[in-house]
Scaffold this motif. Structure first.
Motif, PDB file in Angstrom:
ATOM      1  N   ILE A 165       1.109  -1.131   0.497  1.00 38.02           N
ATOM      2  CA  ILE A 165      -0.498   0.222   0.254  1.00 38.02           C
ATOM      3  C   ILE A 165       0.833   1.166   0.022  1.00 38.02           C
ATOM      4  O   ILE A 165       0.663   2.230  -0.563  1.00 38.02           O
ATOM      5  CB  ILE A 165      -0.822  -0.080   1.270  1.00 38.02           C
ATOM      6  CG1 ILE A 165      -1.596  -1.036   0.948  1.00 38.02           C
ATOM      7  CG2 ILE A 165      -1.221   1.630   1.630  1.00 38.02           C
ATOM      8  CD1 ILE A 165      -2.545  -1.182  -0.015  1.00 38.02           C
ATOM      9  N   LEU A 166       2.086   1.251   0.797  1.00 32.11           N
ATOM     10  CA  LEU A 166       3.284   2.162   1.081  1.00 32.11           C
ATOM     11  C   LEU A 166       3.825   3.120  -0.480  1.00 32.11           C
ATOM     12  O   LEU A 166       3.414   3.408  -1.248  1.00 32.11           O
ATOM     13  CB  LEU A 166       4.130   1.773   1.963  1.00 32.11           C
ATOM     14  CG  LEU A 166       5.111   3.206   1.807  1.00 32.11           C
ATOM     15  CD1 LEU A 166       4.909   4.653   2.288  1.00 32.11           C
ATOM     16  CD2 LEU A 166       5.781   3.010   2.907  1.00 32.11           C
ATOM     17  N   ASP A 167       3.971   1.514  -1.651  1.00 30.84           N
ATOM     18  CA  ASP A 167       4.274   1.657  -2.801  1.00 30.84           C
ATOM     19  C   ASP A 167       3.713   1.605  -3.699  1.00 30.84           C
ATOM     20  O   ASP A 167       3.923   2.669  -4.576  1.00 30.84           O
ATOM     21  CB  ASP A 167       4.877   0.178  -3.102  1.00 30.84           C
ATOM     22  CG  ASP A 167       6.565  -0.123  -1.720  1.00 30.84           C
ATOM     23  OD1 ASP A 167       6.970   0.495  -1.182  1.00 30.84           O
ATOM     24  OD2 ASP A 167       6.732  -1.380  -1.811  1.00 30.84           O
ATOM     25  N   THR A 168       2.122   1.883  -3.287  1.00 29.21           N
ATOM     26  CA  THR A 168       1.763   2.360  -4.271  1.00 29.21           C
ATOM     27  C   THR A 168       1.232   3.527  -4.235  1.00 29.21           C
ATOM     28  O   THR A 168       1.508   4.282  -5.235  1.00 29.21           O
ATOM     29  CB  THR A 168       0.587   0.690  -3.978  1.00 29.21           C
ATOM     30  OG1 THR A 168      -0.099  -0.114  -4.526  1.00 29.21           O
ATOM     31  CG2 THR A 168      -0.560   2.540  -5.295  1.00 29.21           C
ATOM     32  N   ALA A 169       1.129   3.933  -2.384  1.00 28.54           N
ATOM     33  CA  ALA A 169       0.499   5.378  -3.129  1.00 28.54           C
ATOM     34  C   ALA A 169       2.521   6.160  -3.111  1.00 28.54           C
ATOM     35  O   ALA A 169       1.008   7.350  -3.355  1.00 28.54           O
ATOM     36  CB  ALA A 169       0.235   5.552  -1.047  1.00 28.54           C
ATOM     37  N   ILE A 170       2.456   5.488  -3.378  1.00 25.66           N
ATOM     38  CA  ILE A 170       4.082   6.584  -3.298  1.00 25.66           C
ATOM     39  C   ILE A 170       3.643   6.427  -4.809  1.00 25.66           C
ATOM     40  O   ILE A 170       4.267   7.792  -5.822  1.00 25.66           O
ATOM     41  CB  ILE A 170       5.597   6.566  -2.383  1.00 25.66           C
ATOM     42  CG1 ILE A 170       5.379   6.174  -1.603  1.00 25.66           C
ATOM     43  CG2 ILE A 170       6.609   6.451  -3.868  1.00 25.66           C
ATOM     44  CD1 ILE A 170       7.103   5.457  -0.866  1.00 25.66           C
ATOM     45  N   SER A 171       3.523   5.324  -5.591  1.00 25.68           N
ATOM     46  CA  SER A 171       3.853   5.784  -7.201  1.00 25.68           C
ATOM     47  C   SER A 171       2.491   6.913  -7.864  1.00 25.68           C
ATOM     48  O   SER A 171       3.268   7.134  -8.629  1.00 25.68           O
ATOM     49  CB  SER A 171       4.254   4.089  -7.324  1.00 25.68           C
ATOM     50  OG  SER A 171       2.432   3.618  -7.542  1.00 25.68           O
ATOM     51  N   VAL A 172       1.703   6.426  -6.798  1.00 29.68           N
ATOM     52  CA  VAL A 172       0.875   7.738  -7.397  1.00 29.68           C
ATOM     53  C   VAL A 172       0.556   8.948  -7.492  1.00 29.68           C
ATOM     54  O   VAL A 172       0.152   9.788  -7.743  1.00 29.68           O
ATOM     55  CB  VAL A 172      -1.090   6.529  -7.082  1.00 29.68           C
ATOM     56  CG1 VAL A 172      -2.311   7.407  -7.087  1.00 29.68           C
ATOM     57  CG2 VAL A 172      -1.256   5.224  -7.706  1.00 29.68           C
ATOM     58  N   GLY A 173       1.842   8.979  -6.155  1.00 29.25           N
ATOM     59  CA  GLY A 173       2.037  10.461  -5.513  1.00 29.25           C
ATOM     60  C   GLY A 173       0.979  10.391  -4.417  1.00 29.25           C
ATOM     61  O   GLY A 173       0.864  12.214  -4.449  1.00 29.25           O
ATOM     62  N   ILE A 174       0.209  10.168  -4.265  1.00 33.72           N
ATOM     63  CA  ILE A 174      -0.085  10.135  -2.865  1.00 33.72           C
ATOM     64  C   ILE A 174      -0.041  11.133  -1.277  1.00 33.72           C
ATOM     65  O   ILE A 174       0.132  11.465  -1.044  1.00 33.72           O
ATOM     66  CB  ILE A 174      -1.827   9.157  -2.406  1.00 33.72           C
ATOM     67  CG1 ILE A 174      -2.768   9.271  -4.042  1.00 33.72           C
ATOM     68  CG2 ILE A 174      -2.476   9.881  -0.919  1.00 33.72           C
ATOM     69  CD1 ILE A 174      -3.054   8.503  -3.734  1.00 33.72           C
ATOM     70  N   ILE A 175       1.482   9.903  -1.266  1.00 37.62           N
ATOM     71  CA  ILE A 175       2.616   9.710  -0.212  1.00 37.62           C
ATOM     72  C   ILE A 175       4.069   9.955  -0.410  1.00 37.62           C
ATOM     73  O   ILE A 175       4.471   9.634  -2.087  1.00 37.62           O
ATOM     74  CB  ILE A 175       2.397   9.038   0.586  1.00 37.62           C
ATOM     75  CG1 ILE A 175       1.574   8.240   1.438  1.00 37.62           C
ATOM     76  CG2 ILE A 175       3.770   8.724   0.869  1.00 37.62           C
ATOM     77  CD1 ILE A 175       1.554   6.820   2.289  1.00 37.62           C
TER      78      ILE A 175
END
Length: 317
Positions: A303-313
Motif C-alpha cells: 500500500i505504501l509503495d502504491t501510494a508513493i507511485s500514485v503521488g499520494i505519499i
C-alpha cells in the motif's frame, strides 16, 4: 442599625431566590436539582479513571451506522480490558489520522492507506489485527445503467470519457487502489481519462451518486456494496458492478506504540488478544468480517509503495 441591615440582607436574598425561581420554567426545585447534579458530576469526574482508552475509525459509511457499530466495540473492549473505553467519531479520513497523531485516540480502525499514513506520523505504532478478509480485499467499479457498460473480466475501456467519482481522497478501496488499477489498465491518470472526477467522501455516497446518475461511473469498497445490496438498498436496474479489481491488503487495527506506558507493560498484548478473540456474530457482522487475524506493518508495504507511485505519499517523508 444592625437589625435593619440584617432585614435588608434577608430581603435581598429572598428576592434573588424568587427571581431565579420565576425565571426558570421548571421552578426553584429544578435549580436545586441542577446544583445537586453538577456537584455529583464533579465528584464522579474527580473519582473516575483519568486514563480512558479512546479509539476511532475512518468514516467510510454514514455516521449513525458507525456510532452504533463502534459503541458496541467499546463495550466489548471495556469488558475485556477492565478499563474505561470510549469511541469517538471523526468527520474525515484525514481527521482520523490527525487524532491518532495527536494522541486524541490511541487505537484506530484504519484503511490500508490511512493506516500507513498514521504509522509514519507516529513512530512505534503497530498494525496489530485485520479482518480475515482484509489480506484479499478488492474494489468494485460500478456504472449507471444509462452508460450501457456491461460487466467484464477486464476493466472496460468504455469508461473513458465518462464522469467518475471516487470515495474519500484518503480511501484505499475507494480511491488509491482503484486509481492504481485504472492507471495500470488504461494508461493515463483519472483527470485525463474522465470528463469529470469527483470525491464523494464515503462508499455509501458513491453508490448513491452513481445510482442517481449524478456520476456515470464510480469506485466502491466491495464489502459496502455487498452489504447494501443484501439489505435491498441498491436498485440493480439503475447501477451495477462492471469490474472487480485484483486483491490487495486493506483495513486494520493500528495502535500507538506508547500505550504500555499508560496502561501497563502487557497492555498492547492484551488489546491484541481482545481484538483477535472478538467472535460475537453481532459485532463481526457490523464490520462486516468473519473474524480477525494477526497483522503487522510489513503487510502494508504494498500500500505504501502504491501510494508513493500514485503521488499520494512523498517517498522522502
Amino acid at each position: 442599625m444592625q437589625i435593619q441591615l440584617l432585614r435588608s440582607f434577608v430581603t435581598l436574598t429572598l428576592l434573588f431566590v424568587a427571581s431565579i425561581s420565576s425565571a426558570s420554567p421548571f421552578g426553584l426545585s429544578s435549580v436545586a436539582a441542577v446544583v445537586s447534579t453538577s456537584a455529583a458530576d464533579s465528584s464522579s469526574a474527580s473519582s473516575a479513571n483519568p486514563k480512558t482508552f479512546v479509539f476511532s475509525a475512518i468514516p467510510d459509511q454514514d455516521e449513525a451506522n458507525l456510532q452504533e457499530r463502534f459503541d458496541k466495540v467499546a463495550v466489548y473492549l471495556q469488558d475485556q480490558l477492565g478499563i474505561e473505553v470510549r469511541y469517538i467519531p471523526v468527520k474525515s479520513y484525514s481527521a482520523a489520522v490527525t487524532a491518532f497523531r495527536n494522541n486524541q485516540v490511541q487505537l484506530a480502525w484504519f484503511g490500508g492507506l490511512s493506516g500507513v499514513q498514521a504509522r509514519r506520523l507516529v513512530p512505534g505504532s503497530q498494525a496489530i489485527a485485520q479482518g480475515s478478509e482484509d489480506p484479499f480485499f478488492s474494489s468494485y467499479i460500478i456504472a449507471h445503467s444509462s452508460t450501457g457498460i456491461e460487466p467484464s473480466d477486464n476493466l472496460p475501456a468504455a469508461i473513458k470519457g465518462k464522469t467518475f467519482t471516487f470515495g474519500s481522497k484518503g480511501s484505499t478501496s475507494g480511491r488509491l487502489m482503484p486509481e492504481h488499477f485504472i492507471r495500470e489498465n488504461l494508461g493515463d491518470t483519472p483527470d485525463q481519462l474522465f470528463s469529470k472526477v469527483g470525491y464523494s467522501g464515503d462508499h455509501s455516497r458513491t453508490i448513491a451518486l452513481v445510482q442517481s446518475g449524478a456520476y456515470e461511473v464510480g469506485a466502491v469498497n466491495y464489502k459496502v456494496w455487498d452489504k447494501q445490496l443484501a439489505a435491498g438498498e441498491i436498485d440493480s436496474n439503475k447501477v451495477k458492478v462492471i469490474w472487480r479489481t485484483p486483491s490487495y491488503p486493506d483495513y486494520q487495527w493500528t495502535v500507538r506504540g506508547d500505550v504500555n506506558d499508560s496502561w501497563g507493560p502487557d497492555f498492547q498484548a492484551r488489546l491484541t488478544e481482545a481484538l483477535l478473540g472478538m467472535d460475537d456474530p453481532d459485532l463481526l457482522a457490523s464490520f462486516p468480517r468473519s473474524g480477525f487475524i494477526a497483522a503487522d506493518n510489513e503487510l502494508y508495504q504494498p500500500i505504501l509503495d502504491t501510494a508513493i507511485s500514485v503521488g499520494i505519499i512523498d517517498a522522502g517523508k
